[in-house]
Design a protein around this motif. Structure first.
Motif, PDB file in Angstrom:
ATOM      1  N   PHE A 336       7.540  16.391  -0.337  1.00 56.11           N
ATOM      2  CA  PHE A 336       6.457  16.654  -1.288  1.00 56.11           C
ATOM      3  C   PHE A 336       6.924  16.485  -2.727  1.00 56.11           C
ATOM      4  CE2 PHE A 336       4.397  18.864   2.308  1.00 56.11           C
ATOM      5  CZ  PHE A 336       3.242  18.129   2.295  1.00 56.11           C
ATOM      6  N   PHE A 339       7.910  12.390  -2.987  1.00 58.95           N
ATOM      7  CA  PHE A 339       6.940  11.361  -2.608  1.00 58.95           C
ATOM      8  C   PHE A 339       5.498  11.735  -2.903  1.00 58.95           C
ATOM      9  CE2 PHE A 339      10.583  10.073  -0.197  1.00 58.95           C
ATOM     10  CZ  PHE A 339      10.495   8.690  -0.157  1.00 58.95           C
ATOM     11  N   HIS A 340       5.112  12.945  -2.539  1.00 55.88           N
ATOM     12  CA  HIS A 340       3.676  13.258  -2.627  1.00 55.88           C
ATOM     13  C   HIS A 340       3.407  14.527  -3.428  1.00 55.88           C
ATOM     14  CE1 HIS A 340       4.269  10.770   0.902  1.00 55.88           C
ATOM     15  NE2 HIS A 340       4.895  11.764   1.491  1.00 55.88           N
ATOM     16  N   LEU A 343      -0.142  15.989  -3.207  1.00 58.49           N
ATOM     17  CA  LEU A 343      -0.734  16.637  -2.038  1.00 58.49           C
ATOM     18  C   LEU A 343      -0.609  18.151  -2.088  1.00 58.49           C
ATOM     19  CD1 LEU A 343       0.326  14.223   0.836  1.00 58.49           C
ATOM     20  CD2 LEU A 343      -1.844  14.367  -0.359  1.00 58.49           C
ATOM     21  N   PHE A 451      11.371   8.169   3.878  1.00 60.17           N
ATOM     22  CA  PHE A 451       9.956   7.840   4.067  1.00 60.17           C
ATOM     23  C   PHE A 451       8.986   8.964   3.729  1.00 60.17           C
ATOM     24  CE2 PHE A 451      11.607   4.559   7.080  1.00 60.17           C
ATOM     25  CZ  PHE A 451      11.095   3.479   6.421  1.00 60.17           C
ATOM     26  N   LEU A 453       6.627  12.067   3.892  1.00 66.12           N
ATOM     27  CA  LEU A 453       5.904  12.710   4.984  1.00 66.12           C
ATOM     28  C   LEU A 453       5.883  11.820   6.230  1.00 66.12           C
ATOM     29  CD1 LEU A 453       4.333  15.263   5.557  1.00 66.12           C
ATOM     30  CD2 LEU A 453       2.263  14.090   4.843  1.00 66.12           C
ATOM     31  N   TYR A 454       5.728  10.520   5.991  1.00 62.14           N
ATOM     32  CA  TYR A 454       5.731   9.563   7.108  1.00 62.14           C
ATOM     33  C   TYR A 454       7.046   9.671   7.875  1.00 62.14           C
ATOM     34  CZ  TYR A 454       5.536   4.983   9.404  1.00 62.14           C
ATOM     35  OH  TYR A 454       5.534   3.965  10.320  1.00 62.14           O
ATOM     36  N   ILE A 457       7.000  12.691  10.075  1.00 61.49           N
ATOM     37  CA  ILE A 457       6.189  12.476  11.277  1.00 61.49           C
ATOM     38  C   ILE A 457       6.970  11.631  12.282  1.00 61.49           C
ATOM     39  CG2 ILE A 457       4.050  11.515  12.180  1.00 61.49           C
ATOM     40  CD1 ILE A 457       2.856  11.966   9.401  1.00 61.49           C
ATOM     41  N   LEU A 458       7.616  10.577  11.775  1.00 60.50           N
ATOM     42  CA  LEU A 458       8.417   9.743  12.684  1.00 60.50           C
ATOM     43  C   LEU A 458       9.512  10.567  13.326  1.00 60.50           C
ATOM     44  CD1 LEU A 458       8.967   6.237  11.103  1.00 60.50           C
ATOM     45  CD2 LEU A 458       7.444   6.931  12.931  1.00 60.50           C
ATOM     46  N   LEU A 461       8.033  12.635  15.997  1.00 61.36           N
ATOM     47  CA  LEU A 461       7.709  11.849  17.189  1.00 61.36           C
ATOM     48  C   LEU A 461       8.980  11.497  17.965  1.00 61.36           C
ATOM     49  CD1 LEU A 461       4.933   9.508  15.794  1.00 61.36           C
ATOM     50  CD2 LEU A 461       4.674  11.289  17.506  1.00 61.36           C
TER      51      LEU A 461
ATOM     52  N   LEU B 108      -1.839   1.044  10.830  1.00 58.19           N
ATOM     53  CA  LEU B 108      -0.985   2.153  10.391  1.00 58.19           C
ATOM     54  C   LEU B 108      -0.284   1.795   9.090  1.00 58.19           C
ATOM     55  CD1 LEU B 108       0.978   4.752  11.392  1.00 58.19           C
ATOM     56  CD2 LEU B 108       2.531   2.834  11.451  1.00 58.19           C
ATOM     57  N   LEU B 116       0.318   7.129   1.529  1.00 56.93           N
ATOM     58  CA  LEU B 116       1.554   7.915   1.519  1.00 56.93           C
ATOM     59  C   LEU B 116       2.705   7.206   0.832  1.00 56.93           C
ATOM     60  CD1 LEU B 116       1.611   9.469   5.101  1.00 56.93           C
ATOM     61  CD2 LEU B 116       1.140  10.631   2.968  1.00 56.93           C
ATOM     62  N   LEU B 117       2.870   5.930   1.109  1.00 59.00           N
ATOM     63  CA  LEU B 117       4.071   5.249   0.625  1.00 59.00           C
ATOM     64  C   LEU B 117       3.660   4.023  -0.188  1.00 59.00           C
ATOM     65  CD1 LEU B 117       6.145   5.341   3.924  1.00 59.00           C
ATOM     66  CD2 LEU B 117       6.609   6.672   1.896  1.00 59.00           C
ATOM     67  N   ALA B 124       8.977  -2.422   6.467  1.00 55.69           N
ATOM     68  CA  ALA B 124       9.773  -1.186   6.440  1.00 55.69           C
ATOM     69  C   ALA B 124       9.002  -0.039   7.079  1.00 55.69           C
ATOM     70  CB  ALA B 124      10.142  -0.825   5.012  1.00 55.69           C
ATOM     71  N   ILE B 125       7.681  -0.091   6.983  1.00 54.59           N
ATOM     72  CA  ILE B 125       6.888   0.965   7.621  1.00 54.59           C
ATOM     73  C   ILE B 125       6.808   0.729   9.124  1.00 54.59           C
ATOM     74  CG2 ILE B 125       4.583   1.969   7.771  1.00 54.59           C
ATOM     75  CD1 ILE B 125       4.241   1.347   4.814  1.00 54.59           C
ATOM     76  N   GLU B 272      -5.881  15.694   3.291  1.00 59.03           N
ATOM     77  CA  GLU B 272      -5.772  14.373   3.910  1.00 59.03           C
ATOM     78  C   GLU B 272      -4.389  14.169   4.520  1.00 59.03           C
ATOM     79  OE1 GLU B 272      -6.017  14.340   0.354  1.00 59.03           O
ATOM     80  OE2 GLU B 272      -4.959  12.586  -0.391  1.00 59.03           O
ATOM     81  N   SER B 273      -3.376  14.895   3.991  1.00 64.41           N
ATOM     82  CA  SER B 273      -2.048  14.736   4.591  1.00 64.41           C
ATOM     83  C   SER B 273      -2.057  15.214   6.036  1.00 64.41           C
ATOM     84  CB  SER B 273      -1.013  15.495   3.783  1.00 64.41           C
ATOM     85  OG  SER B 273      -1.377  16.842   3.670  1.00 64.41           O
ATOM     86  N   LEU B 276      -3.799  12.670   8.091  1.00 71.64           N
ATOM     87  CA  LEU B 276      -2.940  11.516   8.285  1.00 71.64           C
ATOM     88  C   LEU B 276      -1.871  11.797   9.332  1.00 71.64           C
ATOM     89  CD1 LEU B 276      -2.489  10.042   4.722  1.00 71.64           C
ATOM     90  CD2 LEU B 276      -3.463   8.942   6.725  1.00 71.64           C
ATOM     91  N   VAL B 277      -1.368  13.036   9.331  1.00 69.96           N
ATOM     92  CA  VAL B 277      -0.347  13.389  10.320  1.00 69.96           C
ATOM     93  C   VAL B 277      -0.879  13.149  11.728  1.00 69.96           C
ATOM     94  CG1 VAL B 277       0.884  15.321  11.354  1.00 69.96           C
ATOM     95  CG2 VAL B 277       0.902  15.041   8.894  1.00 69.96           C
ATOM     96  N   ILE B 280      -1.570   9.383  12.425  1.00 69.63           N
ATOM     97  CA  ILE B 280      -0.367   8.598  12.726  1.00 69.63           C
ATOM     98  C   ILE B 280       0.099   8.879  14.151  1.00 69.63           C
ATOM     99  CG2 ILE B 280       2.076   8.314  12.144  1.00 69.63           C
ATOM    100  CD1 ILE B 280       1.291   8.740   9.223  1.00 69.63           C
TER     101      ILE B 280
END
Lengths: 517, 363
Positions: A336, A339-340, A343, A451, A453-454, A457-458, A461, B108, B116-117, B124-125, B272-273, B276-277, B280
């Motif tokens: 946060f 990057f964000h 939010l 990355f 928040l992304y 999440i990755l 996962l 995605l 987000l990015l 890279a994503i 929205e985060s 988005l979680v 994704i």
């Protein structure tokens, strides 16, 4: 392919084992002659050079028959030897045994010796190994067998409250280093004739006794066989601690998650047995192993069941929250902040950013500095003598933290995040699970730094993908969360009232699924 | 080469797989795509009709699969149509699965890159995302199903939480009148909404993996009904908050709905985060199941091990995902997949079912 490799490995191991047996001196298996001079010489050759081995030669009463006992100083119970072996053989031995109808050996074993634990062996190798475990060997001229008398005096410490798993409420009793004490505690804890305690010898060079405990009519026989099989494949010269066993029988050595649970608490072991799990105890280790284990069990404490169900459930919920915090708090901060910032609420974002003003590092470096120093602090506090430990915490935590903020190297928010993380990780009842979360926290931080928040999440996962693949002795590691089994959820995140938990966990495939009669 | 007993999944797992497969990119775009066609607030009716059509198609596919217990479409199509024709059909289905996987991955990348990015290159994503997917699918259907079971409750909770917080800006007038222009506009939207339910085709393979294949019809009913509820809630909330004119203008209307309100006093003011979680995660689930379905198909068509195909497909999906030049290209690409799927899974299974009945009747 993999399986074939394992099979090859196994057969190699077996060959090694057989060759090790062959390597023992060939004379070892030669039976004794019955002539005490020759036999004693044999034993002397093997053990005589050791200062702690005692040889005591004497005559049986007034019969003039030569006899000798061999024992270890310190490991044997001297009083027992003096009172019940020597006395009954030397002074109380009748003069002429020839009048009796029984042979000399039978007379000695059945009438003379008033000792409960008595066996016979007939070769040097077995004799020596028995002597070394604290038994006393009795050689009598004219008798080919050696009589082994159980005189072991165990060097045990007293039964104390377990240090690593403290409870407010619950039995104040923990395992010790002595296997026989531990099995006795288990027996005492649950007076149940179905409790099976099976002994297996492990270790190629220094033989150790290992015990598998399970409840006969509950545990899944396939699981019992699996555990036995895995223990039989252990091929190592010495097992100093049950942690060795754990590492040699676990499913996946690459996984950061513990796949075997360890505990010092007999009550925990016993309740696990009642659920259909299997316990493994090793001589010399106060830590019993429990298999199979699932992730949710690592966040449970026996106290959940001793307290009433409402506090039990809520505390368990709190622990899940603590686990999530200790895993994700620093990485969320990094994501946060770098990057964000948009939010999070504007005011909060502003106050964080203003407090970070002047901090010369990016969020990741800042978090790493603090996280690593707190890990060092924790490790240092663990090794220090007990009176110094807390002082260390104060110096490290308070003074360094305060100074770092004052110096403008670290933002105060970071100190808060790190403290919350550390405290949360202390709330995990299992030390090994706590370590896992500590390792993964750093991985999460790096993902967040790349990355945001992304990345988190990755990471989540990936973590879940790993967890769903992981199995502990055939039981999916993520059960009872998935696959969905509503009946098992009564004891998962919440701990439902005892009267509702009528069945044992289905995931363990128990033979008797009813908990209540 | 029947499915081994170890790989079986339970009925709830099959339902969850189906739900997670259906819910994907569509949940962010459906309000726009459907309103563009319908042009009245009656979109939710189209959603219901679309769902019902999907259920019918799904039941046909299940009935077809149940004729061949323990076999997937890749195996029994060769029995039904002969080696070459059946192989060709299987290849088409494999193609559908991996292009769909590529589409989801690219969607995605677009959304993540936008929200987000910013400024992160698409490759890279995509790449780490695909690697995680590869790691998951290595061990077969069972871990996949278990992962979906973890994702699903998180999705439900966060989705309901986030959308119902949108009530703040919900205006009932925006969704009225009901059937103001009659049924015709509703019917116009059906094709779009049916495509949002793309997913029952997984039952062509999944039935073979089920412990109780006779319950596959139930799986279809529940597995489509739950996404239908999700879609109805989404469509009504989005249109209610943004009005039909507002919806058409936005690329990702659902996300804009969440962005357009703030709730004071919570840790997050904007949600929205959170959306988005879960989104994704849903893309991940759709990606992994299609990826797995394609790999399984290739391995069964060529009767070889799955792992080499997985590596190969990873590369192919990556290349396809990079083909669309911009977001409009991507949506056109999506329409293409949808149209192909309508033929492939709307018409063909019925034909196959008839053939199998005729053949079965003869013997």
């Amino acid at each position: 392919m993999k399986r074939r490799k394992i099979e090859i490995k196994l057969s190699q191991q077996q060959q090694q084992q057989t060759s090790q047996i062959e390597k023992q001196p060939e004379t070892a298996k030669v039976p004794f002659t019955g002539n005490i001079t020759i036999d004693l010489d044999q034993v002397r050759k093997e053990l005589g050079h050791n200062s702690d081995v005692g040889f005591r030669e004497f005559f049986l009463g007034n019969t003039g028959i030569r006899a000798s006992i061999i024992f270890l100083y310190g490991l044997t119970d001297k009083e027992l030897i003096n009172k019940y072996i020597l006395k009954s053989l030397m002074t109380n031995f009748p003069e002429r045994h020839e009048h009796r109808e029984v042979s000399l050996k039978e007379f000695i074993t059945n009438q003379a010796l008033t000792i409960s634990d008595l066996t016979e062996v007939n070769n040097l190798y077995d004799t020596v190994s028995k002597i070394l475990t604290g038994n006393t060997a009795l050689l009598v001229d004219g008798i080919q067998e050696v009589i082994i008398l159980g005189t072991t005096k165990e060097k045990a410490r007293n039964i104390e409250e377990p240090v690593s798993e403290a409870l407010v409420r619950g039995p104040r009793i923990g395992f010790t280093e002595t296997l026989s004490d531990n099995t006795a505690i288990l027996r005492q804890h649950g007076c149940n004739h179905n409790l099976s305690i099976i002994q297996i010898q492990v270790g190629a060079r220094s033989k150790k006794e290992l015990v598998i405990a399970f409840i006969n009519d509950i545990a899944d026989p396939a699981l019992v066989d699996e555990v036995k099989e895995r223990i039989k494949t252990i091929n190592i010269d010495d097992l100093p601690e049950s942690g060795y066993v754990e590492q040699l029988i676990e499913d996946n050595y690459l996984s950061p998650f513990p796949q075997v649970q360890n505990t010092e608490r007999p009550d925990r072991v016993f309740s696990a047995l009642m659920e259909g799990k299997i316990a493994i105890l090793l001589d010399g280790s106060p830590f019993a192993l429990i298999v199979p284990v699932t992730f949710s069990m690592l966040l449970q404490s026996p106290e959940d069941y001793y307290e009433r169900w409402i506090p039990g459930s809520l505390i368990r919920l709190l622990r899940f929250l603590a686990a999530i915090l200790s895993l994700f708090a620093p990485s969320m901060y990094i994501a946060f902040i770098s990057f964000h910032p948009g939010l999070i609420p504007t005011k909060l974002a502003l106050s964080i950013i203003s407090s970070r003003e002047g901090v010369p590092f990016p969020a990741l470096i800042e978090a790493l500095i603090m996280e690593i120093s707190i890990e060092i602090l924790r490790e240092a506090g663990l090794r220090l003598p007990k009176p110094i430990g807390p002082a260390m915490g104060i110096v490290g935590g308070l003074i360094i933290g305060e100074a770092a903020v004052q110096a403008g190297i670290i933002s105060p928010i970071m100190v808060i995040v790190v403290s919350i993380t550390a405290i949360s990780s202390f709330a995990i009842p299992q030390y090994s699970a706590g370590i896992t979360l500590r390792i993964l926290r750093f991985v999460a931080m790096f993902c967040a730094a790349v990355f945001g928040l992304y990345g988190i999440i990755l990471f989540f996962l990936l973590l879940c993908s790993h967890l769903v693949k992981l199995k502990s002795f055939g039981v999916p590691y993520v059960s009872p969360a998935v696959p969905y089994r509503i009946s098992d959820w009564k004891d998962f995140i919440l701990r439902m009232p005892l009267f509702m938990m009528k069945r044992r966990p289905k995931m363990l495939h128990t033979r008797d699924s009813n908990r209540k009669g | 080469m029947k499915v081994s007993h170890k790989d079986r999944i339970t009925t709830p797992q099959a339902v969850i797989v189906l739900i997670n497969y259906i819910l994907a990119a569509g949940i962010l775009t459906l309000p726009r795509t459907s309103v563009e066609k319908v042009k009245t607030p009656d979109v939710w009716l189209s959603v219901i009709i679309g769902g019902l059509i999907a259920i019918i198609a799904g039941v046909i596919m299940v009935k077809l699969s149940q004729q061949f217990p323990g076999k997937t479409i890749y195996q029994y199509s060769q029995v039904l149509l002969g080696k070459w024709l059946g192989g060709l059909l299987s290849l088409l289905i494999v193609g559908h699965f991996f292009t769909l996987a590529a589409y989801e991955v690219r969607a995605l990348a677009e959304v993540t890159g936008f929200f987000l990015l910013e400024g992160t290159p698409i490759w890279a994503i995509i790449m780490p995302f695909m690697w995680v997917g590869l790691y998951l699918v290595f061990d077969g259907i069972n871990p996949i199903a278990r992962l979906f079971e973890i994702i699903f409750p998180i999705t439900v909770v966060i989705f309901l939480l986030v959308t119902f917080m949108g009530f703040e800006i919900f205006e009932i007038d925006n969704v009225r009148p009901v059937l103001g222009l009659g049924l015709i506009p509703v019917l116009k939207g059906i094709k779009t909404t049916v495509l949002a339910f793309l997913g029952p085709e997984i039952m062509l393979l999944l039935t073979a993996f089920m412990q109780k294949p006779n319950k596959a019809t139930k799986v279809i009913l529940v597995g489509i009904a739950i996404p239908m509820i999700f879609y109805i809630i989404t469509v009504i909330m989005v249109i209610g908050a943004l009005s039909i004119d507002g919806v058409v203008l936005r690329t990702w209307p659902t996300l804009d709905l969440i962005r357009s309100f703030e709730i004071q006093g919570l840790i997050f003011e904007r949600f929205e985060s959170l959306l988005l979680v879960i989104w994704i995660m849903q893309i991940f689930s759709t990606f992994t199941i299609t990826y797995y379905a394609a790999s399984l198909g290739l391995s069964q068509i060529f009767k070889m091990k799955m792992n080499p195909f997985m590596y190969g497909l990873l590369f192919i999906i990556y290349v396809i995902a990079l083909i669309p030049k911009n977001i409009n290209d991507l949506f056109k690409f999506g329409d293409l997949i949808g149209n192909a799927a309508l033929v492939l899974f709307g018409v063909l299974p019925l034909l196959l079912l008839l053939i199998s009945k005729v053949k079965g009747g003869k013997t």
